[in-house]
Design an enzyme around this catalytic site. Structure first.
Site, PDB file in Angstrom:
ATOM      1  N   LYS A 298     -56.610   0.025  -9.647  1.00 56.28           N
ATOM      2  CA  LYS A 298     -57.557  -0.431 -10.670  1.00 56.28           C
ATOM      3  C   LYS A 298     -56.967  -0.313 -12.074  1.00 56.28           C
ATOM      4  O   LYS A 298     -57.224  -1.161 -12.934  1.00 56.28           O
ATOM      5  CB  LYS A 298     -58.876   0.344 -10.559  1.00 56.28           C
ATOM      6  CG  LYS A 298     -59.614   0.116  -9.236  1.00 56.28           C
ATOM      7  CD  LYS A 298     -59.997  -1.347  -9.023  1.00 56.28           C
ATOM      8  CE  LYS A 298     -60.890  -1.555  -7.807  1.00 56.28           C
ATOM      9  NZ  LYS A 298     -61.284  -2.963  -7.619  1.00 56.28           N
TER      10      LYS A 298
ATOM     11  N   TYR B 105     -56.308   4.165  -5.062  1.00 57.24           N
ATOM     12  CA  TYR B 105     -57.384   3.335  -5.640  1.00 57.24           C
ATOM     13  C   TYR B 105     -57.290   3.301  -7.166  1.00 57.24           C
ATOM     14  O   TYR B 105     -57.350   2.228  -7.787  1.00 57.24           O
ATOM     15  CB  TYR B 105     -58.736   3.880  -5.188  1.00 57.24           C
ATOM     16  CG  TYR B 105     -59.919   3.044  -5.617  1.00 57.24           C
ATOM     17  CD1 TYR B 105     -60.188   1.820  -5.004  1.00 57.24           C
ATOM     18  CD2 TYR B 105     -60.786   3.478  -6.627  1.00 57.24           C
ATOM     19  CE1 TYR B 105     -61.288   1.056  -5.386  1.00 57.24           C
ATOM     20  CE2 TYR B 105     -61.881   2.726  -7.008  1.00 57.24           C
ATOM     21  CZ  TYR B 105     -62.129   1.518  -6.382  1.00 57.24           C
ATOM     22  OH  TYR B 105     -63.216   0.759  -6.765  1.00 57.24           O
TER      23      TYR B 105
ATOM     24  N   ILE C  79     -72.062   2.092  -7.998  1.00 58.65           N
ATOM     25  CA  ILE C  79     -72.974   0.998  -7.666  1.00 58.65           C
ATOM     26  C   ILE C  79     -73.410   1.166  -6.207  1.00 58.65           C
ATOM     27  O   ILE C  79     -72.583   1.518  -5.346  1.00 58.65           O
ATOM     28  CB  ILE C  79     -72.278  -0.371  -7.852  1.00 58.65           C
ATOM     29  CG1 ILE C  79     -71.599  -0.470  -9.232  1.00 58.65           C
ATOM     30  CG2 ILE C  79     -73.269  -1.511  -7.627  1.00 58.65           C
ATOM     31  CD1 ILE C  79     -72.517  -0.325 -10.432  1.00 58.65           C
TER      32      ILE C  79
HETATM   33  P1  NAP Z   1     -68.111  -3.427  -0.396  1.00 56.76           P
HETATM   34  O1  NAP Z   1     -69.587  -3.402  -0.337  1.00 56.76           O
HETATM   35  O2  NAP Z   1     -67.316  -2.512   0.453  1.00 56.76           O
HETATM   36  O3  NAP Z   1     -67.621  -4.931  -0.158  1.00 56.76           O
HETATM   37  C1  NAP Z   1     -66.253  -5.218  -0.194  1.00 56.76           C
HETATM   38  C2  NAP Z   1     -66.040  -6.696  -0.117  1.00 56.76           C
HETATM   39  O4  NAP Z   1     -64.625  -6.957  -0.231  1.00 56.76           O
HETATM   40  C3  NAP Z   1     -66.489  -7.282   1.201  1.00 56.76           C
HETATM   41  O5  NAP Z   1     -67.011  -8.576   0.965  1.00 56.76           O
HETATM   42  C4  NAP Z   1     -65.195  -7.381   2.009  1.00 56.76           C
HETATM   43  O6  NAP Z   1     -65.177  -8.429   2.952  1.00 56.76           O
HETATM   44  C5  NAP Z   1     -64.204  -7.717   0.907  1.00 56.76           C
HETATM   45  N1  NAP Z   1     -62.830  -7.384   1.272  1.00 56.76           N
HETATM   46  C6  NAP Z   1     -62.287  -6.149   1.442  1.00 56.76           C
HETATM   47  N2  NAP Z   1     -60.987  -6.240   1.771  1.00 56.76           N
HETATM   48  C7  NAP Z   1     -60.703  -7.581   1.814  1.00 56.76           C
HETATM   49  C8  NAP Z   1     -59.539  -8.327   2.090  1.00 56.76           C
HETATM   50  N3  NAP Z   1     -58.383  -7.734   2.382  1.00 56.76           N
HETATM   51  N4  NAP Z   1     -59.624  -9.672   2.057  1.00 56.76           N
HETATM   52  C9  NAP Z   1     -60.798 -10.297   1.750  1.00 56.76           C
HETATM   53  N5  NAP Z   1     -61.928  -9.629   1.459  1.00 56.76           N
HETATM   54  C10 NAP Z   1     -61.879  -8.293   1.502  1.00 56.76           C
HETATM   55  O7  NAP Z   1     -67.604  -3.134  -1.881  1.00 56.76           O
HETATM   56  P2  NAP Z   1     -68.326  -3.266  -3.299  1.00 56.76           P
HETATM   57  O8  NAP Z   1     -68.872  -1.955  -3.651  1.00 56.76           O
HETATM   58  O9  NAP Z   1     -69.194  -4.461  -3.336  1.00 56.76           O
HETATM   59  O10 NAP Z   1     -67.029  -3.476  -4.213  1.00 56.76           O
HETATM   60  C11 NAP Z   1     -66.690  -4.712  -4.799  1.00 56.76           C
HETATM   61  C12 NAP Z   1     -65.641  -4.449  -5.870  1.00 56.76           C
HETATM   62  O11 NAP Z   1     -66.183  -3.555  -6.847  1.00 56.76           O
HETATM   63  C13 NAP Z   1     -64.379  -3.770  -5.345  1.00 56.76           C
HETATM   64  O12 NAP Z   1     -63.250  -4.300  -6.004  1.00 56.76           O
HETATM   65  C14 NAP Z   1     -64.578  -2.318  -5.720  1.00 56.76           C
HETATM   66  O13 NAP Z   1     -63.358  -1.632  -5.866  1.00 56.76           O
HETATM   67  C15 NAP Z   1     -65.324  -2.457  -7.023  1.00 56.76           C
HETATM   68  N6  NAP Z   1     -66.077  -1.269  -7.413  1.00 56.76           N
HETATM   69  C16 NAP Z   1     -67.133  -0.831  -6.656  1.00 56.76           C
HETATM   70  C17 NAP Z   1     -67.826   0.308  -7.056  1.00 56.76           C
HETATM   71  C18 NAP Z   1     -69.010   0.835  -6.303  1.00 56.76           C
HETATM   72  O14 NAP Z   1     -69.534   1.910  -6.655  1.00 56.76           O
HETATM   73  N7  NAP Z   1     -69.489   0.178  -5.287  1.00 56.76           N
HETATM   74  C19 NAP Z   1     -67.439   1.000  -8.205  1.00 56.76           C
HETATM   75  C20 NAP Z   1     -66.355   0.528  -8.936  1.00 56.76           C
HETATM   76  C21 NAP Z   1     -65.691  -0.607  -8.533  1.00 56.76           C
HETATM   77  P3  NAP Z   1     -65.607  -8.194   4.505  1.00 56.76           P
HETATM   78  O15 NAP Z   1     -66.954  -7.566   4.482  1.00 56.76           O
HETATM   79  O16 NAP Z   1     -65.600  -9.558   5.074  1.00 56.76           O
HETATM   80  O17 NAP Z   1     -64.572  -7.304   5.089  1.00 56.76           O
END
Ligand code: NAP
Length: 252
Positions: A159, A155, A188
């Site tokens: 990133k 991961y 988040i």
């Molecule tokens: P999440 O709630 O797990 O949602 C992930 C999203 O990505 C879902 O809409 C999922 O679609 C989609 N996805 C995953 N793999 C995919 C693929 N191969 N093709 C198309 N869509 C795909 O994650 P989140 O927390 O909102 O994270 C969003 C972004 O923020 C990510 O890049 C993550 O690394 C980054 N981020 C998150 C955090 C945190 O604390 N949450 C912190 C730092 C960075 P489906 O549901 O349809 O599978």
């Protein structure tokens, strides 16, 4: 309406941070294509919610890791909504494990989804943005690129590479009126961080100077700013949004 008549693609728009970004863009007048992988119901639900608020959105199923499919998706969006003005590469996944236990598939899957997906959509869209001499690309990174945790070699690498990719692409596209930036969230409250948050309880909050987790909207607001005309002179930047977590201050 800041984004009236603009067309936006938000990958991973079905849930979490991507959902807040898609909603924010749509409420400001953008026509939004929500790309999801498995969450059809959630994506369709969001399209309906946006429509009920007077906005326009469509949902398209695609795995961002599949290059050929991303080209098809962009063509479909161009046909249905028009040329793409804003691309938000938000789709991402984790598959944490200590390095010695990490299977090659867990490495490739995370790299291919997070970094590969970002490459794929940028590659499918960059040329048409260059031709239009305008466009906004915003990649969702993570503080985990620089403030690393055990079990996240895959991961953190994905990133960290997104940050370098963002800067390199920004330099190539700057003279054509296309900006490329990244937003690096801290913790988040979404499905992705749920397991860690549930396991660690309130311990993590001790390391966050603001003493709270971020909300998807905290990230969406910064993405909307970077996509707006007010950010037209900002490119190649990685903006951290983490309540101060990455300052590394002793817990207080
Ligand atoms: P999440 O709630 O797990 O949602 C992930 C999203 O990505 C879902 O809409 C999922 O679609 C989609 N996805 C995953 N793999 C995919 C693929 N191969 N093709 C198309 N869509 C795909 O994650 P989140 O927390 O909102 O994270 C969003 C972004 O923020 C990510 O890049 C993550 O690394 C980054 N981020 C998150 C955090 C945190 O604390 N949450 C912190 C730092 C960075 P489906 O549901 O349809 O599978």
């Amino acid at each position: 309406m800041i984004f009236k008549d603009k067309v936006a693609i938000v990958t991973g728009g079905s849930r979490g941070i991507g959902k807040a970004i898609a909603m924010g863009l749509a409420l400001q007048g953008a026509k939004v294509a929500i790309i999801y992988k498995g969450s059809k119901e959630a994506a369709d639900g969001l399209v309906a919610e946006i429509a009920s608020k007077g906005g326009t959105a469509i949902a398209i199923q695609a795995d961002v890791a599949e290059y050929a499919r991303t080209k098809e998706v962009v063509e479909e969006v161009e046909k249905t909504l028009g040329g793409v003005d804003i691309l938000v590469n938000n789709a991402g996944m984790i598959h944490d494990d200590l390095f010695v236990r990490l299977e090659p598939e867990q490495w490739s899957k995370v790299i291919q989804t997070n970094l590969g997906g970002t490459f794929n959509f940028c590659h499918a869209i960059a040329f048409s943005m260059m031709r239009k001499r305008s466009g906004r690309i915003i990649n969702i990174s993570s503080v985990a690129a620089d403030y690393v945790n055990p079990g996240q070699t895959n991961y953190a690498s994905s990133k960290g590479a997104i940050n370098s990719f963002t800067k390199s692409l920004a330099v190539e596209l700057a003279s054509r009126g296309v900006t490329v930036n990244a937003v690096a969230p801290g913790f988040i409250e979404t499905d992705m961080s749920a397991a860690v948050r549930n396991k660690a309880g309130d311990m993590i909050k001790k390391f966050i100077p603001m003493k709270r987790y971020g909300q998807p909207e905290d990230i969406a607001k910064v993405v909307l700013f970077l996509a707006s005309p007010d950010a037209s002179y900002i490119t190649g930047q990685v903006i951290t949004v983490d309540g101060g977590l990455s300052l590394g201050a002793a817990s207080g």
